[in-house]
Design an enzyme around this catalytic site. Structure first.
Site, mmCIF file in Angstrom:
data_model
loop_
_atom_site.group_PDB
_atom_site.id
_atom_site.type_symbol
_atom_site.label_atom_id
_atom_site.label_comp_id
_atom_site.label_asym_id
_atom_site.label_seq_id
_atom_site.Cartn_x
_atom_site.Cartn_y
_atom_site.Cartn_z
ATOM 1 C CG ASN A 152 -1.932 1.101 1.215
ATOM 2 O OD1 ASN A 152 -1.836 2.044 0.438
ATOM 3 N ND2 ASN A 152 -2.913 1.006 2.088
ATOM 4 C CE LYS A 205 -0.939 -1.035 7.026
ATOM 5 N NZ LYS A 205 -2.345 -0.638 7.333
ATOM 6 N NE ARG A 249 -5.899 1.686 -0.801
ATOM 7 C CZ ARG A 249 -5.951 2.787 -0.071
ATOM 8 N NH1 ARG A 249 -4.845 3.289 0.461
ATOM 9 N NH2 ARG A 249 -7.098 3.397 0.127
ATOM 10 C CG HIS A 256 -12.011 3.365 2.202
ATOM 11 N ND1 HIS A 256 -12.698 4.477 2.652
ATOM 12 C CD2 HIS A 256 -10.702 3.661 2.318
ATOM 13 C CE1 HIS A 256 -11.836 5.407 3.015
ATOM 14 N NE2 HIS A 256 -10.611 4.930 2.827
ATOM 15 C CB ILE A 295 -14.792 5.552 10.702
ATOM 16 C CG1 ILE A 295 -16.226 5.309 10.239
ATOM 17 C CG2 ILE A 295 -14.644 6.990 11.172
ATOM 18 C CD1 ILE A 295 -17.244 5.420 11.342
ATOM 19 C CG ASN A 309 -6.522 11.133 8.155
ATOM 20 O OD1 ASN A 309 -6.380 11.590 7.028
ATOM 21 N ND2 ASN A 309 -6.388 11.865 9.244
ATOM 22 N NE ARG A 336 -8.943 12.410 1.793
ATOM 23 C CZ ARG A 336 -8.906 11.091 1.659
ATOM 24 N NH1 ARG A 336 -10.023 10.416 1.434
ATOM 25 N NH2 ARG A 336 -7.769 10.445 1.746
ATOM 26 C CG MET A 395 -11.577 10.611 16.872
ATOM 27 S SD MET A 395 -12.617 12.107 16.987
ATOM 28 C CE MET A 395 -13.395 12.082 15.359
ATOM 29 N N GLY A 452 -9.171 2.727 11.561
ATOM 30 C CA GLY A 452 -8.533 3.267 12.758
ATOM 31 C C GLY A 452 -9.480 3.814 13.804
ATOM 32 C CB ILE A 453 -11.876 6.637 13.840
ATOM 33 C CG1 ILE A 453 -10.757 7.664 13.654
ATOM 34 C CG2 ILE A 453 -12.952 7.181 14.772
ATOM 35 C CD1 ILE A 453 -11.198 8.934 12.927
ATOM 36 C CD GLU A 500 -9.952 -1.946 12.843
ATOM 37 O OE1 GLU A 500 -8.946 -2.254 13.529
ATOM 38 O OE2 GLU A 500 -9.983 -2.046 11.602
ATOM 39 C CG ASN A 501 -8.196 1.416 17.458
ATOM 40 O OD1 ASN A 501 -8.003 0.385 18.091
ATOM 41 N ND2 ASN A 501 -7.689 1.620 16.255
ATOM 42 C CD GLU A 516 -8.004 -1.214 3.467
ATOM 43 O OE1 GLU A 516 -8.385 -0.532 2.508
ATOM 44 O OE2 GLU A 516 -7.446 -0.732 4.478
#
Length: 399
Positions: free
Chosen positions: A8, A15, A89, A179, A208, A210, A240, A285, A332-333, A335-336, A384
Site C-alpha cells: 500500500n 506499508k 493497492r 475503500h 472510519i 483518517n 477532507r 481523532m 482506525g477510528i 475500531e479504536n 485490506e
C-alpha cells in the site's frame, strides 16, 4: 508454500505485509515513512520483534530495495526468489478496471497513472510502488487491486450525478467510491460473526479512519457508497471536507485570495479541511477527543460534525436497503474509538440499534450490541492486505 507481499504505497510512505500463501500466515509486516524527506523511518515487525532504522530514502525504488534487503538481513527470507507474487493497492480504477488486473504491460501502469485524475493523492504514489517492484523483481506475478472494484455493482441511479449526460458519457463523471477491499472484507467477516449467509444480509459498513466512507451492502454487493467521483466526497474526514455545497467554491474564488487555482482548491478541500479545518488543532481523532474533554469548543464542534455526517449517511442507507441487519465499524477510528461509536449509535436508537458499554471498549471485536437489538452493531478489524494477497493467489492459480 509461496510468499506474497501486499503493498500500500502512499505519496511518502510504503506499508507492506508478507504472507505465506495459501495458508494466509503473516510472516512479517512493516512501514516505511517520510520517503523523499530527511530522516525516513523504516519499521519491520516479525517474530514479536520490531526493528526500526532512520535513514534518508529518496524515492519508492530505494524504499523497496531497503524493504527487500531488510527481509534478507533479518532472515525472514533467504533470497528474493522466495517472493513469488506482489499485490498493489490502487485507489482509483475508474471505469477502466472493473476488477483486479495482472500487471503484464507498461500500459497497465500508465493507466493507473492516468486515473490519478480521480485520486490525485493516491494513484501516482500507487504507480510509483508498482514501478519500483517491477524494476527490482521483474519476473514475479504483479497484481493491482482497486479500491473502486467492489463498488462497480452500484446501480446507475446510485453512481450517476444529476449533471448533463454528456459529462458522464464524455468525461466519465460519476460516483466511483473507495475503500472497497475493506468494505468487502468486513462484510464477509460480519456474516461469519452473525452466523448467517452473506447473501441473506443487509449491512451498513463504516470504514472510519483518517479517510472515511460508508457503504450499503445488499446480499454481499455494494449498492451505494459515500465517497464519490474522488475520495473527497461523502462524510467529513481527517483533512477532507466530505460533501459540501458546490456553490461554495465559486463563491470563495470570488471573495477570497485562497482559491486562485485548481491546485489551491484541491489542497484546501483535501488537506486543510475536515477535523483539522474545524478544530484548528489536529486531524487526529485522539487529539480532537482530548481537546473536547479539555473544553475546547472547536474540538467539540469538529467531533459533533464528524458524528453528524456519519449518522446521516447511515440513515440514508437504511432507506437505500429498506432496513439493515447490522452496522459494522472498522478502520482506525471505527475500531479504536469507543466514544465515536457510542455517539454515532446513540443517535440511531429509533432504528433498533444499541451498544452495551461493557462491550464497547478499545480493542473490541465482534458484536457490541445487546441480544435484543433489532440492528446489530459490530466491530470488525479490517484486513485490506489479506484481500490483496488473496487476489494475487487467484492470479497465480490461473497461470
Amino acid at each position: 508454500m509461496s510468499k506474497t507481499i501486499s503493498i500500500n504505497a502512499g505519496s511518502s510512505s510504503l506499508k507492506w505485509q508478507l504472507y505465506e500463501m495459501p495458508a494466509e500466515k503473516v510472516i512479517a509486516k512493516g512501514l516505511i515513512e517520510r520517503i523523499g524527506l530527511k530522516g525516513s523511518i523504516s519499521t519491520v515487525k516479525f517474530d514479536g520483534r520490531a526493528e526500526k532504522q532512520i535513514l534518508d530514502i529518496d524515492d519508492h525504488t530505494q524504499a523497496v530495495k531497503i524493504l527487500l534487503d531488510d527481509l534478507m538481513r533479518f532472515g525472514i527470507i533467504k533470497s528474493y526468489e522466495e517472493i513469488t507474487g506482489v499485490g498493489h493497492r490502487v485507489v482509483a480504477g475508474g471505469e477502466y478496471f472493473k476488477e483486479s488486473a495482472l500487471v503484464d504491460s507498461e500500459e497497465v501502469i500508465q493507466k493507473v497513472e492516468e486515473l490519478a485524475l480521480l485520486a490525485p493523492l493516491h494513484n501516482k504514489a500507487n504507480a510509483a510502488g508498482i514501478r519500483a517492484f517491477k524494476e527490482l523483481l521483474p519476473d514475479i506475478i504483479s497484481v493491482v487491486v482497486f479500491d473502486t472494484s467492489f463498488h462497480t455493482t452500484m446501480p446507475e441511479k446510485a453512481y450517476r450525478y444529476p449533471l448533463p449526460t454528456k459529462y458522464y458519457t464524455e468525461n466519465k463523471v460519476r460516483k466511483y467510491g473507495a475503500h472497497g477491499t475493506s468494505h468487502q472484507y468486513v462484510a464477509k467477516e460480519a456474516a461469519k460473526t452473525l452466523g448467517k449467509p452473506l447473501e441473506e444480509l443487509k449491512l451498513i459498513t463504516c470504514h472510519i479512519g483518517n479517510g472515511a466512507s460508508i457503504t450499503a451492502v445488499d446480499k454481499g454487493i455494494s449498492v451505494d457508497t459515500s465517497m464519490g467521483f474522488t475520495p473527497l466526497g461523502g462524510v467529513m474526514m481527517g483533512t477532507r471536507t466530505g460533501d459540501i455545497d458546490p456553490a461554495i467554491i465559486p463563491y470563495l474564488i470570488e471573495h477570497t485570495e485562497d482559491f486562485n487555482t485548481p491546485e489551491d482548491i484541491n489542497y484546501i478541500l483535501n488537506k486543510q479541511s475536515g477535523l483539522l479545518g474545524v478544530s484548528e488543532t489536529s486531524s487526529d481523532m485522539r487529539d480532537i477527543i482530548a481537546g473536547m474533554h479539555e473544553g475546547n469548543h472547536n474540538c467539540k464542534l469538529a467531533f459533533d460534525i464528524f458524528v453528524d455526517r456519519i449518522q446521516k449517511h447511515i440513515g440514508q442507507y437504511f432507506a437505500v436497503l429498506n432496513g439493515a441487519d447490522a452496522i459494522i465499524f472498522t478502520a482506525g477510528i471505527g475500531e479504536n474509538s469507543d466514544e465515536v461509536r457510542e455517539a454515532v449509535i446513540s443517535g440511531l436508537s429509533w432504528f433498533g440499534c444499541d451498544i452495551l458499554p461493557e462491550k464497547n471498549v478499545r480493542g473490541a471485536e465482534g458484536i457490541i450490541s445487546s441480544d435484543a437489538a433489532k440492528v446489530k452493531v459490530l466491530v470488525i478489524p479490517t484486513d485490506e492486505e489479506l484481500v490483496i494477497a488473496r487476489d494475487v493467489e487467484r492470479f497465480k492459480n490461473q497461470k
